[in-house]
Design a protein around this motif. Structure first.
Motif, PDB file in Angstrom:
ATOM      1  N   ILE A  13      21.002   1.175 -11.822  1.00 41.77           N
ATOM      2  CA  ILE A  13      20.634   2.059 -10.711  1.00 41.77           C
ATOM      3  C   ILE A  13      20.389   1.225  -9.454  1.00 41.77           C
ATOM      4  N   LEU A  14      19.635   0.149  -9.599  1.00 38.43           N
ATOM      5  CA  LEU A  14      19.332  -0.709  -8.448  1.00 38.43           C
ATOM      6  C   LEU A  14      20.606  -1.274  -7.834  1.00 38.43           C
ATOM      7  N   VAL A  57      11.402  -0.475  -2.852  1.00 40.75           N
ATOM      8  CA  VAL A  57      10.054  -1.006  -2.631  1.00 40.75           C
ATOM      9  C   VAL A  57       9.195  -1.171  -3.879  1.00 40.75           C
ATOM     10  N   THR A  58       9.683  -0.756  -5.038  1.00 34.57           N
ATOM     11  CA  THR A  58       8.889  -0.980  -6.248  1.00 34.57           C
ATOM     12  C   THR A  58       9.459  -2.169  -7.012  1.00 34.57           C
ATOM     13  N   ASP A  59       8.575  -2.827  -7.709  1.00 32.11           N
ATOM     14  CA  ASP A  59       9.008  -3.956  -8.526  1.00 32.11           C
ATOM     15  C   ASP A  59       8.109  -4.041  -9.753  1.00 32.11           C
ATOM     16  N   PRO A  60       8.507  -4.811 -10.742  1.00 27.39           N
ATOM     17  CA  PRO A  60       7.731  -4.886 -11.984  1.00 27.39           C
ATOM     18  C   PRO A  60       6.681  -5.996 -11.979  1.00 27.39           C
ATOM     19  N   TYR A  61       6.346  -6.522 -10.819  1.00 29.51           N
ATOM     20  CA  TYR A  61       5.533  -7.733 -10.777  1.00 29.51           C
ATOM     21  C   TYR A  61       4.020  -7.522 -10.754  1.00 29.51           C
ATOM     22  N   ASP A  62       3.537  -6.297 -10.548  1.00 32.56           N
ATOM     23  CA  ASP A  62       2.093  -6.093 -10.438  1.00 32.56           C
ATOM     24  C   ASP A  62       1.314  -6.627 -11.646  1.00 32.56           C
ATOM     25  N   PRO A  63       1.716  -6.304 -12.877  1.00 29.46           N
ATOM     26  CA  PRO A  63       0.967  -6.855 -14.014  1.00 29.46           C
ATOM     27  C   PRO A  63       1.039  -8.384 -14.074  1.00 29.46           C
ATOM     28  N   LEU A  64       2.184  -8.941 -13.732  1.00 25.84           N
ATOM     29  CA  LEU A  64       2.355 -10.395 -13.728  1.00 25.84           C
ATOM     30  C   LEU A  64       1.429 -11.046 -12.698  1.00 25.84           C
ATOM     31  N   ARG A 103      18.320  -8.733  -0.826  1.00 21.20           N
ATOM     32  CA  ARG A 103      19.095  -7.548  -0.448  1.00 21.20           C
ATOM     33  C   ARG A 103      18.166  -6.377  -0.159  1.00 21.20           C
ATOM     34  N   ARG A 104      17.175  -6.184  -1.008  1.00 25.36           N
ATOM     35  CA  ARG A 104      16.223  -5.087  -0.821  1.00 25.36           C
ATOM     36  C   ARG A 104      15.458  -5.248   0.481  1.00 25.36           C
ATOM     37  N   VAL A 105      14.961  -6.454   0.723  1.00 24.03           N
ATOM     38  CA  VAL A 105      14.165  -6.705   1.923  1.00 24.03           C
ATOM     39  C   VAL A 105      15.009  -6.535   3.183  1.00 24.03           C
ATOM     40  N   ALA A 106      16.247  -7.011   3.154  1.00 20.28           N
ATOM     41  CA  ALA A 106      17.121  -6.856   4.320  1.00 20.28           C
ATOM     42  C   ALA A 106      17.295  -5.377   4.667  1.00 20.28           C
ATOM     43  N   LEU A 114      11.165   2.870   6.125  1.00 20.31           N
ATOM     44  CA  LEU A 114      10.848   2.297   4.821  1.00 20.31           C
ATOM     45  C   LEU A 114       9.601   1.412   4.847  1.00 20.31           C
ATOM     46  N   ARG A 115       9.149   1.033   6.023  1.00 18.11           N
ATOM     47  CA  ARG A 115       7.947   0.186   6.083  1.00 18.11           C
ATOM     48  C   ARG A 115       6.720   0.906   5.526  1.00 18.11           C
ATOM     49  N   ALA A 116       6.660   2.206   5.708  1.00 19.79           N
ATOM     50  CA  ALA A 116       5.551   2.975   5.120  1.00 19.79           C
ATOM     51  C   ALA A 116       5.616   2.909   3.600  1.00 19.79           C
ATOM     52  N   ALA A 117       6.821   2.945   3.057  1.00 17.04           N
ATOM     53  CA  ALA A 117       6.984   2.842   1.609  1.00 17.04           C
ATOM     54  C   ALA A 117       6.553   1.469   1.110  1.00 17.04           C
ATOM     55  N   VAL A 118       6.782   0.438   1.911  1.00 19.51           N
ATOM     56  CA  VAL A 118       6.321  -0.909   1.548  1.00 19.51           C
ATOM     57  C   VAL A 118       4.800  -0.920   1.455  1.00 19.51           C
ATOM     58  N   ALA A 119       4.148  -0.267   2.412  1.00 22.65           N
ATOM     59  CA  ALA A 119       2.681  -0.220   2.402  1.00 22.65           C
ATOM     60  C   ALA A 119       2.164   0.466   1.141  1.00 22.65           C
ATOM     61  N   ILE A 120       2.825   1.531   0.718  1.00 15.81           N
ATOM     62  CA  ILE A 120       2.413   2.239  -0.506  1.00 15.81           C
ATOM     63  C   ILE A 120       2.610   1.341  -1.721  1.00 15.81           C
TER      64      ILE A 120
END
Length: 186
Positions: A13-14, A57-64, A103-106, A114-120
């Motif tokens: 999907i990504l 804007v989501t990633d699996p890194y929070d638990p890490l 790629r995502r950040v670009a 999308l900056r609001a989504a980054v904040a969330i």
């Protein structure tokens, strides 16, 4: 824990979404187009990502990250524990993940909406860090301040990375940003 099949589907999907966003633009791309390109149904898309912007804007890194913060010496101040934990977690990012993140950040830097989504997304990371620090006995306000400061520095680096030269890595910029918060300057 995500199954290998779930991880493969999310990656598909990504990849499909990134390709479409880069070709057509974020706003012009629909969830249905992403689902078609990924060979899934829109319902399957929403099982993996709650919104279109979540793909970016989501990633699996929070638990890490939270685990890496918790692994730092408890006698350090909360800000230093958080800073060192984030640096430790950053060391686990593979070159492939780094390329996908770029790629995502670009794409995010090209779309002010999308900056609001980054904040969330950052709020979820902050909550994970704060929960870890509080579980280790840190005052909730001190934990929130430490997490906020480190995440603000990291977010600034992340957004700058989207337009940085290709030889500059995310790790380079995050190290630079978090060094600004070090108790002792290098």
């Amino acid at each position: 824990m995500a199954t290998p099949r779930t991880l493969r589907t999310r990656a598909r999907i990504l990849d499909a979404a990134l390709d479409l966003f880069e070709r057509q633009g974020y706003d012009a791309t629909t969830v249905n187009q992403i689902a078609d390109a990924a060979g899934i149904t829109p319902m399957t898309f929403f099982r993996h990502f709650p919104t279109k912007d979540a793909v970016l804007v989501t990633d699996p890194y929070d638990p890490l990250i939270a685990q890496a913060v918790g692994a730092q010496p408890a006698d350090l101040p909360p800000l230093e524990r958080t800073r060192l934990g984030m640096l430790a977690a950053l060391g686990d990012i593979t070159p492939t993940e780094d390329a996908t993140a770029r790629r995502r950040v670009a794409l995010v830097t090209q779309s002010p909406s999308l900056r609001a989504a980054v904040a969330i997304g950052t709020e979820a990371t902050q909550e994970a860090i704060v929960e870890q620090l509080v579980a280790d006995g840190v005052d909730p306000l001190d934990a929130a301040i430490a997490a906020s400061a480190c995440l603000a520095a990291t977010t600034a680096a992340l957004l700058a990375w989207g337009t940085a030269p290709s030889d500059v890595t995310l790790a380079d910029l995050v190290h630079r940003a978090l060094a600004q918060l070090a108790l002792e300057k290098p």
